[in-house]
Design a protein around this motif. Sequence first.
Motif, PDB file in Angstrom:
ATOM      1  N   UNK A   1      10.014 -24.603  -6.157  1.00 30.02           N
ATOM      2  CA  UNK A   1       9.703 -23.764  -4.995  1.00 30.02           C
ATOM      3  C   UNK A   1      10.020 -22.307  -5.330  1.00 30.02           C
ATOM      4  N   UNK A   2       9.071 -21.413  -5.053  1.00 25.60           N
ATOM      5  CA  UNK A   2       9.274 -19.982  -5.248  1.00 25.60           C
ATOM      6  C   UNK A   2       8.997 -19.265  -3.937  1.00 25.60           C
ATOM      7  N   UNK A   3       9.950 -18.449  -3.483  1.00 28.23           N
ATOM      8  CA  UNK A   3       9.812 -17.701  -2.230  1.00 28.23           C
ATOM      9  C   UNK A   3       9.765 -16.205  -2.518  1.00 28.23           C
ATOM     10  N   UNK A   4       8.850 -15.526  -1.848  1.00 24.66           N
ATOM     11  CA  UNK A   4       8.753 -14.068  -1.948  1.00 24.66           C
ATOM     12  C   UNK A   4       8.422 -13.517  -0.569  1.00 24.66           C
ATOM     13  N   UNK A   5       9.386 -12.801   0.010  1.00 23.07           N
ATOM     14  CA  UNK A   5       9.262 -12.287   1.370  1.00 23.07           C
ATOM     15  C   UNK A   5       8.968 -13.453   2.312  1.00 23.07           C
ATOM     16  N   UNK A   6       7.808 -13.469   2.956  1.00 23.63           N
ATOM     17  CA  UNK A   6       7.477 -14.549   3.889  1.00 23.63           C
ATOM     18  C   UNK A   6       6.517 -15.576   3.296  1.00 23.63           C
ATOM     19  N   UNK A   7       6.356 -15.555   1.968  1.00 22.20           N
ATOM     20  CA  UNK A   7       5.467 -16.482   1.285  1.00 22.20           C
ATOM     21  C   UNK A   7       6.276 -17.508   0.498  1.00 22.20           C
ATOM     22  N   UNK A   8       5.859 -18.767   0.581  1.00 29.35           N
ATOM     23  CA  UNK A   8       6.537 -19.854  -0.133  1.00 29.35           C
ATOM     24  C   UNK A   8       5.492 -20.623  -0.943  1.00 29.35           C
ATOM     25  N   UNK A   9       5.726 -20.727  -2.253  1.00 28.34           N
ATOM     26  CA  UNK A   9       4.820 -21.429  -3.158  1.00 28.34           C
ATOM     27  C   UNK A   9       5.549 -22.667  -3.701  1.00 28.34           C
ATOM     28  N   UNK A  10       4.883 -23.815  -3.642  1.00 24.41           N
ATOM     29  CA  UNK A  10       5.511 -25.067  -4.073  1.00 24.41           C
ATOM     30  C   UNK A  10       4.579 -25.821  -5.019  1.00 24.41           C
ATOM     31  N   UNK A  11       5.153 -26.343  -6.103  1.00 21.03           N
ATOM     32  CA  UNK A  11       4.436 -27.240  -7.017  1.00 21.03           C
ATOM     33  C   UNK A  11       5.262 -28.514  -7.145  1.00 21.03           C
ATOM     34  N   UNK A  12       4.611 -29.665  -7.158  1.00 16.43           N
ATOM     35  CA  UNK A  12       5.344 -30.924  -7.210  1.00 16.43           C
ATOM     36  C   UNK A  12       4.557 -31.970  -7.978  1.00 16.43           C
ATOM     37  N   UNK A  13       5.266 -32.989  -8.458  1.00 17.19           N
ATOM     38  CA  UNK A  13       4.614 -34.077  -9.170  1.00 17.19           C
ATOM     39  C   UNK A  13       5.556 -35.242  -9.371  1.00 17.19           C
TER      40      UNK A  13
END
Length: 200
Positions: free
Chosen positions: A20-32
């Motif tokens: 999980x990567x957060x930047x300001x109000x954005x959250x990016x998630x990669x999973x497997x």
Amino acid sequence: AIIVSGNNNSESYNAKAKSVYSHEKNIYTAFGRFLRTNSNGLESARNWEAGLRYERELTDYMGLFVGQKAESDVYNGYIQRDSTDAGLKYSFVKTDELNWFFETGYRYQKTQPVTGVNSYDNLGRLYMEYNQVLNDSLSLKYWAEYLPNFTVTDAFPANTEGSLNIMLNSVFSLKLAYLLQYQNVPASGGKYTTTTTTMN
């Protein structure tokens, strides 16, 4: 990984990852995740899942999300299933000790079965997740998901999982989990329910 040789030869491999990567109000998630088991050269289980998700926080308690994932479980009746999600997330409680939230949205799903023709489904999605830190070394998590099918009303899936996480030190932890997956209309050759019990 578990490898046994001798009178009975068997191999089992299980892996799971989430970033999980957060930047300001954005959250990016990669999973497997990946699971494969065979005994004496005969495969008895093989399934995997991989996906990406983007989330935008509108307020401290509300946000929007979109996601894409692919999964496979040939012994449960499908070679690959692709899902596209979009929806709204609302947090009931959001603290360091307790995170309890609800998601509602839409899913478009394409399924390539082991036998038969591809199916294309429009589904709703209701999801709830409860995370609580009990103390410095123990936390619990429970989630449940229901997907009403607007294309074929009877063909709805539902999934739920409960887990305990025990911190052994600042680097290592032990996780115990029980996952239940249900399909009201399983693919040809598949079963209504699949369960996975893990200790990682």
